[in-house]
Design a protein around this motif. Structure first.
Motif: not given
Length: 302
Positions: A257-263, A265-269, A294-301
């Motif tokens: 679960v990735v924070p919405h403001d994560h620095s 977020q590119s595919l390469a990262d 990877f997702t920003a919404d916890p419901k998908w994990v």
């Protein structure tokens, strides 16, 4: 030569040797009138048929995928192990019941000269196949080959025990204890089969764990440790891990679960994170099914 090729070559050699041992056991069992030698031969014949099946599965696994089996052929390995272990368990149980019946009916006369000659030769063959197979599997690390090596060890122990019992019984002939010699063959068979039944049963239980996708504790602990390290170093919110082992394959899923403001977020990262996880997990990539999401919404994990 690849590990799969070496595995298949080892299984082919084992099949040829097992057929020789099995045929010899049947012939010498008839000549000597020994139930235990006949059981030893039948045990080898069954083992050879199972090794043929293992060879087929090994070839399929080497193909990895097909149009119909898009997730690979790994699931066939524990099925073969389950069938093999179950069949050997039933064979041992039947031989035990037969031996007890023979004991209760007064034993069975035996030609010890044939029996001792057979046992000595087969012990040497089993020992050689066990040592060769174990040495090769230290590099190949195949469960199918490990089961085959275990089969040679079992066969060798059976025949070694028969050899000792036959020699002792032959020495008793002409003595005051000669009347006990008809009981030697069924007694040895009863003891051996009773001791051997737990060996294939362990294979059955291990195969059932794979079939039911029971998470191996060591693999689960390693996946959790790798995931926790990734979360701490990359600033993710949380992670869920799911693991299973099917035969030689390992299935691992990491859901971050990735924070919405994560620095970053590119595919390469995210691909670099996947590389870190793959490197940390280790093992042969051909025998590993790794999913990193990877997702920003916890419901998908969950």
């Amino acid at each position: 030569m690849t590990a799969a090729t070496r595995e298949q070559a080892a299984l082919k050699r084992s099949i040829a040797a097992t057929l020789v041992v099995g045929a010899s056991g049947v012939v010498f069992g008839i000549l000597s009138g020994s139930l235990s030698i006949a059981f030893d031969g039948m045990f080898s014949v069954v083992d050879a048929s199972m090794t043929c099946m293992a060879l087929l599965v090994s070839r399929l696994i080497a193909r990895q995928t097909s149009g119909r089996f898009q997730l690979g052929f790994w699931h066939l390995e524990p099925i073969v192990l389950l069938f093999n272990g179950g069949l050997l368990s039933l064979l041992s149980l039947y031989a035990f019941v037969n031996a007890v019946g023979t004991l209760m009916s007064g034993g069975r006369p035996l030609e010890f000269g044939w029996a001792i000659a057979y046992a000595a030769v087969i012990v040497a063959i089993c020992l050689a196949m066990f040592l060769i197979g174990r040495r090769q599997n230290r590099e190949i690390r195949s469960e199918l080959l490990a089961l085959d090596v275990k089969g040679w060890a079992m066969a060798g122990l059976i025949t070694a025990a028969l050899l000792v019992a036959f020699v002792i019984a032959a020495l008793l002939q002409g003595s005051v204890y000669e009347g006990w010699t008809p009981y030697v063959d069924p007694a040895v068979l009863a003891i051996l089969t009773l001791c051997l039944i737990p060996v294939p049963l362990r294979t059955v239980f291990d195969a059932l764990k794979d079939i039911f996708l029971v998470a191996p504790p060591e693999l689960d602990a390693k996946a959790r440790a790798v995931a926790a390290d990734i979360v701490a170093r990359h600033g993710f919110r949380e992670v869920r891990t799911y693991v299973a082992k099917v035969g030689r394959s390992r299935t691992l899923e990491f859901h971050f679960v990735v924070p919405h403001d994560h620095s970053r977020q590119s595919l390469a990262d995210f691909d670099r994170v996947r590389e870190e996880i793959a490197h940390a997990i280790g093992g042969d990539p051909r025998d590993r099914w790794l999913t990193v999401a990877f997702t920003a919404d916890p419901k998908w994990v969950d």
